[in-house]
Design an enzyme around this catalytic site. Structure first.
Site, short mmCIF file in Angstrom:
data_model
loop_
_atom_site.label_atom_id
_atom_site.label_comp_id
_atom_site.label_asym_id
_atom_site.label_seq_id
_atom_site.Cartn_x
_atom_site.Cartn_y
_atom_site.Cartn_z
N ASP A 166 0.83 -1.21 0.00
CA ASP A 166 0.00 0.00 0.00
C ASP A 166 0.86 1.26 0.00
O ASP A 166 2.10 1.19 0.02
CB ASP A 166 -0.94 -0.06 1.22
CG ASP A 166 -2.30 0.57 0.97
OD1 ASP A 166 -2.42 1.37 0.02
OD2 ASP A 166 -3.24 0.27 1.72
N GLU A 199 -1.22 1.65 -5.18
CA GLU A 199 -0.82 3.07 -5.11
C GLU A 199 -1.96 3.96 -5.58
O GLU A 199 -1.81 5.17 -5.66
CB GLU A 199 0.48 3.19 -5.93
CG GLU A 199 1.11 4.53 -6.03
CD GLU A 199 0.54 5.35 -7.17
OE1 GLU A 199 0.80 6.56 -7.20
OE2 GLU A 199 -0.19 4.79 -8.04
N GLY A 239 -3.22 4.51 -8.35
CA GLY A 239 -3.15 5.07 -9.71
C GLY A 239 -2.62 6.49 -9.81
O GLY A 239 -2.49 7.03 -10.91
N ASP A 265 -10.36 3.34 -3.17
CA ASP A 265 -11.07 2.13 -2.75
C ASP A 265 -12.46 2.01 -3.38
O ASP A 265 -13.18 2.99 -3.56
CB ASP A 265 -11.23 2.12 -1.23
CG ASP A 265 -9.90 1.90 -0.56
OD1 ASP A 265 -8.88 1.79 -1.27
OD2 ASP A 265 -9.88 1.84 0.68
C1 GAL Z 1 -6.20 1.26 1.41
C2 GAL Z 1 -6.33 0.24 0.30
C3 GAL Z 1 -7.42 -0.72 0.70
C4 GAL Z 1 -7.05 -1.38 2.02
C5 GAL Z 1 -6.79 -0.33 3.08
C6 GAL Z 1 -6.23 -0.95 4.36
O1 GAL Z 1 -5.19 2.16 1.08
O2 GAL Z 1 -6.65 0.89 -0.92
O3 GAL Z 1 -7.61 -1.68 -0.32
O4 GAL Z 1 -5.89 -2.15 1.82
O5 GAL Z 1 -5.85 0.63 2.63
O6 GAL Z 1 -5.97 0.00 5.35
#
Ligand code: GAL
Length: 406
Positions: free
Chosen positions: A150, A183, A185, A205
């Protein structure tokens, strides 16, 4: 003289090691399939959930349909120990990660884990910044097969370099790992990540709605299915997707509260777009309807097609977009995605259309070649492209056909 010899040797070592590291080849030759904890469980992860999910993946028929990775997202972490090694939260994972990997492997499945390129993960747990090689080594000792990496808490970092560092760390640890870049995008990973990761997220997300934007406090948003489909259309990202390196439209929300037609449309579009098919629902306790969508073999075959060409939107007919995906055996997948709430009746005269690929060298002229039209939801052949096909696409739903070359 001695000094020169050292410099020459140094240059040689640098040149050979700097070209050595690369992502693991031969992994994710088709989009990865599996499950991830985040969409449904957030931080409520523990070893029982992961074991039961692995069991359910086998018992529900998902494993047989091709699902393989059981992925733990954020919040599995404990502290770093005195030597800097990352540890698991011992209350959530009392048996440890190695034992859990052994269990998942004993089911013929693979285990995935999550970390972050910054100092902390998005939920505030220790990230891998400054510990990349050490963490990759730990994952290898545990037997981890998939890493979602992430991008929280990364101020001052350049994405390409940060992801290359973890790629190289995984390579140095030696255990083959699918490397999934998360990331969102922002830095356009499709332009540079082909040699870095096996898939890259193209959006923030996902949210379990068909076309909404869900605004969080703090000024960020999560996105409905069609919002994600549209998000990168100006960048024409389909041209960057292919075997071993996929655009990732995010983990699925099938079974997480949308209507059946919306779930169907979501699943089939992820298939058409070559997205990783990572279920995000509670597969231990899903309806038969959800299970049937997730395990539809013929739609999965569209996603897993070895040609690895992402669909393009050929045209829009009122509220309905027509998406086309060339397949390896000369067949074509065609999806009609209806974005309105109203049913849409269509009488499609194939011979009036030539499907010409805007990025690759595919062109399908129905006056030259005949195809049978097979409905992938009913599993029935419903006609031939030499005649018009009449059908209804229900509101917020999608019809998907495989055109079988004659
Ligand atoms: C976001 C990511 C999600 C999930 C979340 C966890 O940045 O896009 O899919 O992994 O963090 O905290």
């Amino acid at each position: 003289m001695k000094k020169i010899a050292f410099i020459v040797l140094g240059l040689f070592v640098f040149a050979s090691t700097s070209t050595m590291a690369q992502k693991f080849d031969g992994l994710a030759e088709t989009p990865p399939m599996g499950w991830n904890s985040w969409n449904e469980f957030g931080c409520n992860v523990d070893e029982d959930l992961i074991k039961e999910t692995a069991d359910a993946m086998v018992e529900s028929g998902m494993k047989e349909a091709g699902y393989e990775y059981v992925n733990i997202d954020d919040c599995w972490h404990g502290e770093r120990d005195e030597d800097g090694n990352i540890t698991v939260d011992k209350e959530k994972f009392p048996s440890g990660m190695k034992a859990l990997a052994d269990y998942v492997h004993s089911k013929g499945l693979k285990l995935g884990i999550y970390s972050d390129a910054g100092y902390t993960t998005c939920a505030g747990y220790p990230g891998s910044r400054g510990y990349e090689y050490q963490d990759a080594q730990t994952y290898a000792e545990w037997g981890i097969d998939y890493l979602k990496y992430d991008w929280c808490d990364t101020e001052g970092l350049a994405a390409e370099g940060a992801y290359m560092t973890m790629r190289d760390a995984l390579a140095a640890a030696g255990n083959p790992v699918v490397f999934s870049i998360c990331e969102w995008g922002t830095a356009h990973p499709w332009e540079w990540a082909d040699d870095v990761g096996h898939a890259w997220r193209i959006s923030g997300d996902i949210y379990p709605c068909f076309d909404c934007e869900y605004k969080h406090e703090g000024g960020w948003s999560s996105w409905g299915v069609t919002k994600i489909i549209d998000m990168r259309k100006d960048q024409e990202i389909r041209q960057y997707s292919g075997p071993g390196h996929w655009n990732d439209y995010d983990m699925m929300e099938v079974g997480n509260g949308m209507k059946a037609g919306e779930d169907r449309a979501h699943f089939a579009m992820w298939a058409m777009l070559n997205s990783p098919l990572i279920a995000g629902n509670d597969i231990r306790d899903m309806s038969d309807q959800t299970r049937k969508i997730l395990t539809n073999e013929e739609v999965i075959a569209v996603n897993q097609d070895p040609e690895g060409v992402e669909a393009w939107r050929y045209t829009v007919m009122d509220s309905t977009g027509v998406w086309v995906k060339p397949l390896a055996d000369g067949d074509i997948a065609v999806a009609f995605l209806n974005r309105s709430q109203e049913d849409h009746e269509i009488n499609f005269t194939w011979t009036n259309h030539v499907f010409g690929d805007p990025h690759f060298d595919y062109s399908f002229d129905f006056t030259e070649t005949e195809y049978l039209v097979r409905d992938l939801w009913s599993g029935k052949n419903i006609g031939s492209t030499q005649k018009s096909t009449r059908f209804t696409v229900p509101g917020h739903d999608l019809n998907i056909y495989r055109l079988i070359k004659q």
